[in-house]
Design a protein around this motif. Structure first.
Motif, PDB file in Angstrom:
ATOM      1  N   PHE A 209       3.176 -14.179  46.807  1.00 28.15           N
ATOM      2  CA  PHE A 209       1.834 -14.670  46.495  1.00 28.15           C
ATOM      3  C   PHE A 209       0.907 -14.316  47.644  1.00 28.15           C
ATOM      4  CE2 PHE A 209       0.599 -17.823  43.143  1.00 28.15           C
ATOM      5  CZ  PHE A 209      -0.774 -17.626  43.249  1.00 28.15           C
ATOM      6  N   VAL A 210      -0.239 -13.710  47.327  1.00 32.91           N
ATOM      7  CA  VAL A 210      -1.225 -13.334  48.336  1.00 32.91           C
ATOM      8  C   VAL A 210      -2.605 -13.766  47.856  1.00 32.91           C
ATOM      9  CG1 VAL A 210       0.136 -11.342  49.100  1.00 32.91           C
ATOM     10  CG2 VAL A 210      -1.630 -11.039  47.343  1.00 32.91           C
ATOM     11  N   PRO A 211      -3.572 -13.904  48.764  1.00 33.53           N
ATOM     12  CA  PRO A 211      -4.940 -14.175  48.321  1.00 33.53           C
ATOM     13  C   PRO A 211      -5.477 -12.970  47.558  1.00 33.53           C
ATOM     14  CG  PRO A 211      -4.902 -13.671  50.662  1.00 33.53           C
ATOM     15  CD  PRO A 211      -3.466 -13.795  50.225  1.00 33.53           C
ATOM     16  N   PRO A 212      -6.468 -13.160  46.683  1.00 33.82           N
ATOM     17  CA  PRO A 212      -6.998 -12.028  45.913  1.00 33.82           C
ATOM     18  C   PRO A 212      -7.384 -10.829  46.773  1.00 33.82           C
ATOM     19  CG  PRO A 212      -7.890 -14.093  45.078  1.00 33.82           C
ATOM     20  CD  PRO A 212      -7.120 -14.441  46.322  1.00 33.82           C
ATOM     21  N   SER A 213      -7.923 -11.078  47.967  1.00 37.01           N
ATOM     22  CA  SER A 213      -8.340  -9.973  48.831  1.00 37.01           C
ATOM     23  C   SER A 213      -7.154  -9.203  49.403  1.00 37.01           C
ATOM     24  CB  SER A 213      -9.199 -10.508  49.986  1.00 37.01           C
ATOM     25  OG  SER A 213      -8.452 -11.433  50.774  1.00 37.01           O
ATOM     26  N   GLY A 214      -5.968  -9.792  49.382  1.00 39.43           N
ATOM     27  CA  GLY A 214      -4.793  -9.124  49.935  1.00 39.43           C
ATOM     28  C   GLY A 214      -4.053  -8.260  48.934  1.00 39.43           C
TER      29      GLY A 214
ATOM     30  N   ARG B 236      -2.914 -15.023  41.363  1.00 39.78           N
ATOM     31  CA  ARG B 236      -3.271 -16.285  40.714  1.00 39.78           C
ATOM     32  C   ARG B 236      -2.046 -16.731  39.931  1.00 39.78           C
ATOM     33  NH1 ARG B 236      -4.983 -15.112  35.197  1.00 39.78           N
ATOM     34  NH2 ARG B 236      -5.879 -17.184  35.076  1.00 39.78           N
ATOM     35  N   PHE B 237      -2.084 -17.973  39.416  1.00 42.38           N
ATOM     36  CA  PHE B 237      -0.914 -18.464  38.699  1.00 42.38           C
ATOM     37  C   PHE B 237      -1.369 -19.199  37.446  1.00 42.38           C
ATOM     38  CE2 PHE B 237       3.167 -20.529  37.999  1.00 42.38           C
ATOM     39  CZ  PHE B 237       4.041 -19.536  38.398  1.00 42.38           C
ATOM     40  N   PRO B 238      -0.849 -18.813  36.271  1.00 42.71           N
ATOM     41  CA  PRO B 238      -1.243 -19.469  35.027  1.00 42.71           C
ATOM     42  C   PRO B 238      -0.988 -20.980  35.085  1.00 42.71           C
ATOM     43  CG  PRO B 238      -0.006 -17.465  34.569  1.00 42.71           C
ATOM     44  CD  PRO B 238       0.099 -17.704  36.045  1.00 42.71           C
ATOM     45  N   GLY B 239      -1.958 -21.729  34.627  1.00 42.30           N
ATOM     46  CA  GLY B 239      -1.871 -23.183  34.645  1.00 42.30           C
ATOM     47  C   GLY B 239      -2.673 -23.798  35.770  1.00 42.30           C
TER      48      GLY B 239
ATOM     49  N   LEU C 125      -8.996 -18.074  44.765  1.00 38.93           N
ATOM     50  CA  LEU C 125      -8.986 -18.223  46.230  1.00 38.93           C
ATOM     51  C   LEU C 125      -8.816 -19.682  46.630  1.00 38.93           C
ATOM     52  CD1 LEU C 125      -9.209 -17.041  49.020  1.00 38.93           C
ATOM     53  CD2 LEU C 125     -11.707 -17.151  48.844  1.00 38.93           C
ATOM     54  N   ASP C 126      -9.471 -20.599  45.913  1.00 39.98           N
ATOM     55  CA  ASP C 126      -9.320 -22.027  46.209  1.00 39.98           C
ATOM     56  C   ASP C 126      -7.866 -22.459  46.018  1.00 39.98           C
ATOM     57  OD1 ASP C 126     -12.019 -22.077  46.669  1.00 39.98           O
ATOM     58  OD2 ASP C 126     -12.543 -23.034  44.776  1.00 39.98           O
ATOM     59  N   CYS C 127      -7.241 -21.952  44.967  1.00 43.17           N
ATOM     60  CA  CYS C 127      -5.832 -22.281  44.725  1.00 43.17           C
ATOM     61  C   CYS C 127      -4.960 -21.772  45.863  1.00 43.17           C
ATOM     62  CB  CYS C 127      -5.366 -21.694  43.394  1.00 43.17           C
ATOM     63  SG  CYS C 127      -5.942 -22.588  41.932  1.00 43.17           S
ATOM     64  N   PHE C 128      -5.218 -20.544  46.291  1.00 40.32           N
ATOM     65  CA  PHE C 128      -4.395 -19.991  47.372  1.00 40.32           C
ATOM     66  C   PHE C 128      -4.531 -20.827  48.636  1.00 40.32           C
ATOM     67  CE2 PHE C 128      -3.545 -17.442  51.095  1.00 40.32           C
ATOM     68  CZ  PHE C 128      -2.305 -16.885  50.781  1.00 40.32           C
ATOM     69  N   GLU C 129      -5.763 -21.208  48.987  1.00 39.88           N
ATOM     70  CA  GLU C 129      -5.960 -21.997  50.201  1.00 39.88           C
ATOM     71  C   GLU C 129      -5.240 -23.336  50.099  1.00 39.88           C
ATOM     72  OE1 GLU C 129      -7.093 -20.839  52.819  1.00 39.88           O
ATOM     73  OE2 GLU C 129      -8.185 -19.059  52.201  1.00 39.88           O
ATOM     74  N   ALA C 130      -5.290 -23.960  48.918  1.00 34.50           N
ATOM     75  CA  ALA C 130      -4.596 -25.235  48.727  1.00 34.50           C
ATOM     76  C   ALA C 130      -3.089 -25.060  48.815  1.00 34.50           C
ATOM     77  CB  ALA C 130      -4.983 -25.830  47.367  1.00 34.50           C
ATOM     78  N   MET C 131      -2.591 -23.920  48.326  1.00 35.90           N
ATOM     79  CA  MET C 131      -1.158 -23.672  48.381  1.00 35.90           C
ATOM     80  C   MET C 131      -0.707 -23.308  49.794  1.00 35.90           C
ATOM     81  SD  MET C 131      -0.176 -21.742  44.800  1.00 35.90           S
ATOM     82  CE  MET C 131      -1.483 -20.515  44.835  1.00 35.90           C
ATOM     83  N   TRP C 132      -1.515 -22.522  50.501  1.00 35.57           N
ATOM     84  CA  TRP C 132      -1.113 -22.029  51.815  1.00 35.57           C
ATOM     85  C   TRP C 132      -0.812 -23.177  52.779  1.00 35.57           C
ATOM     86  CZ3 TRP C 132       0.933 -17.936  53.781  1.00 35.57           C
ATOM     87  CH2 TRP C 132       0.923 -17.724  55.167  1.00 35.57           C
ATOM     88  N   VAL C 133      -1.592 -24.250  52.713  1.00 33.47           N
ATOM     89  CA  VAL C 133      -1.351 -25.388  53.607  1.00 33.47           C
ATOM     90  C   VAL C 133      -0.119 -26.182  53.167  1.00 33.47           C
ATOM     91  CG1 VAL C 133      -3.771 -25.580  54.248  1.00 33.47           C
ATOM     92  CG2 VAL C 133      -2.915 -26.911  52.321  1.00 33.47           C
ATOM     93  N   ASN C 134       0.433 -25.834  52.023  1.00 30.08           N
ATOM     94  CA  ASN C 134       1.643 -26.483  51.529  1.00 30.08           C
ATOM     95  C   ASN C 134       2.822 -25.499  51.535  1.00 30.08           C
ATOM     96  OD1 ASN C 134       1.095 -29.381  50.371  1.00 30.08           O
ATOM     97  ND2 ASN C 134      -0.688 -28.138  49.811  1.00 30.08           N
ATOM     98  N   THR C 135       2.894 -24.684  52.587  1.00 30.23           N
ATOM     99  CA  THR C 135       4.028 -23.762  52.747  1.00 30.23           C
ATOM    100  C   THR C 135       4.767 -24.077  54.041  1.00 30.23           C
ATOM    101  OG1 THR C 135       2.661 -22.077  53.864  1.00 30.23           O
ATOM    102  CG2 THR C 135       2.872 -21.924  51.466  1.00 30.23           C
TER     103      THR C 135
ATOM    104  N   GLU D  95      -3.561 -31.677  41.732  1.00 28.18           N
ATOM    105  CA  GLU D  95      -4.998 -31.932  41.676  1.00 28.18           C
ATOM    106  C   GLU D  95      -5.775 -30.889  42.469  1.00 28.18           C
ATOM    107  OE1 GLU D  95      -5.500 -35.914  43.013  1.00 28.18           O
ATOM    108  OE2 GLU D  95      -4.843 -36.818  41.114  1.00 28.18           O
ATOM    109  N   GLU D  96      -5.238 -30.484  43.619  1.00 25.49           N
ATOM    110  CA  GLU D  96      -5.925 -29.498  44.462  1.00 25.49           C
ATOM    111  C   GLU D  96      -6.004 -28.129  43.799  1.00 25.49           C
ATOM    112  OE1 GLU D  96      -3.671 -29.585  48.012  1.00 25.49           O
ATOM    113  OE2 GLU D  96      -4.418 -31.534  48.682  1.00 25.49           O
ATOM    114  N   THR D  97      -5.053 -27.821  42.938  1.00 22.72           N
ATOM    115  CA  THR D  97      -5.031 -26.516  42.273  1.00 22.72           C
ATOM    116  C   THR D  97      -5.514 -26.584  40.815  1.00 22.72           C
ATOM    117  OG1 THR D  97      -2.696 -26.870  41.701  1.00 22.72           O
ATOM    118  CG2 THR D  97      -3.166 -25.621  43.713  1.00 22.72           C
ATOM    119  N   GLY D  98      -5.871 -27.768  40.352  1.00 21.52           N
ATOM    120  CA  GLY D  98      -6.322 -27.906  38.973  1.00 21.52           C
ATOM    121  C   GLY D  98      -5.214 -27.708  37.956  1.00 21.52           C
TER     122      GLY D  98
END
Length: 296
Positions: free
Chosen positions: A56-61, A107-110, A116-126, A186-189
């Motif tokens: 998993f990478v941010p969209p820019s990566g 990105r991830f379905p669901g 980008l917001d999803c990635f940032e929320a996930m990155w702090v949970n790695t 909640e952070e990733t919707g």
């Protein structure tokens, strides 16, 4: 390379993680690995041999990592260019000398929040995990459960997916685990998509009001057959776009045929044979397609 020198699947997947980690690190791309052997080592999945590397990478990566892999002989797998019917969430590459492929997720379905917001929320949970001699990033327990549950909820009628959801359900019986999962959801919707998984597991009243899932998610879950996805896209498209969608459904581009088999015969007679086989599959699946449309 002779047969004796070729990598076994398990070896290829582990070495693939190490290679992608090194590439991403060298390019300054934040990357973490989902599903696969990392999930097994974390106790989030029952033991199994993975057939691919999921990163998993941010969209820019996405672009830089994809280019780096292509420079090393990896090639992008052909896909259906119709993103209305099949919204893209990853890019798959393979290599003639490797037994596994690599899926680069952006990105991830669901997950309904912006990518980008999803990635940032996930990155702090790695967290860091030792894998193939490297310290790679993998999801926390809560994020790992979220990703695996969303993956299985896309095909809830599959016996293997039902089994995985039951296994994951046992991991969130503790209140602390459920709370952490809800926070990341909640952070990733992701709450709307997770509802079938959480509704019977959480204490009643934990979620006062469930959000509504997006049209993309409802379509993805309902469409058990490729033909169902195409019909749903045609029915839901604006009137002016319907003719082109119908045309592409009847006369697909070459990428559609190659997405099933990259070595497909693309001569005139070869394409005719593939069209015949394609229509035969559709007619065989027609009862399920009708059921999907009615359910949706």
């Amino acid at each position: 390379m002779d047969d004796k020198a070729q990598l076994e699947m398990a070896e290829g997947v582990l070495l693939g993680h190490a290679m992608v980690h090194r590439l991403a690190e060298g390019l300054g791309i934040r990357a973490f690995f989902i599903k696969g052997p990392g999930s097994v080592l974390q106790g989030l999945r029952e033991p199994r041999i993975s057939a691919d590397v999921d990163v998993f990478v941010p969209p820019s990566g996405l672009g830089p990592l994809l280019q780096a892999l292509q420079d090393r002989g990896w090639r992008e797998r052909p896909v259906d260019p119709d993103t209305r019917t099949f919204p893209r969430h990853s890019v798959t590459v393979d290599h003639a000398m490797w037994p596994c492929c690599i899926d680069i997720h952006f990105r991830f379905p669901g997950m309904e929040k912006p990518a980008l917001d999803c990635f940032e929320a996930m990155w702090v949970n790695t967290n860091s995990l030792d894998l193939a001699g490297q310290k790679v990033r993998v999801p926390s327990k809560a994020l790992g459960i979220l990703i695996l549950a969303l993956h299985s909820l896309r095909s809830p009628e599959s016996p293997s997916c039902r089994q995985e959801l039951e296994f994951l359900s046992g991991l969130i019986r503790q209140r602390s685990a459920a709370t952490s999962l809800l926070d990341v959801a909640e952070e990733t919707g992701s709450l709307a998509a997770l509802r079938p998984f959480l509704a019977d597991t959480l204490p009643k009243g934990t979620i006062q009001e469930w959000p509504e899932p997006s049209k993309e998610w409802r379509n993805r879950v309902a469409a058990r057959e490729p033909g169902s996805a195409r019909l749903l896209a045609i029915l839901q498209a604006p009137l002016g776009e319907k003719p082109l969608l119908v045309w592409r459904a009847v006369f697909p581009r070459r990428e559609v045929l190659l997405s099933k088999d990259i070595y497909a015969d693309m001569t005139f007679l070869g394409r005719v044979a593939q069209h015949r086989a394609r229509w035969a599959r559709f007619l065989q699946a027609l009862p399920r397609v009708v059921s999907d449309i009615r359910r949706r």
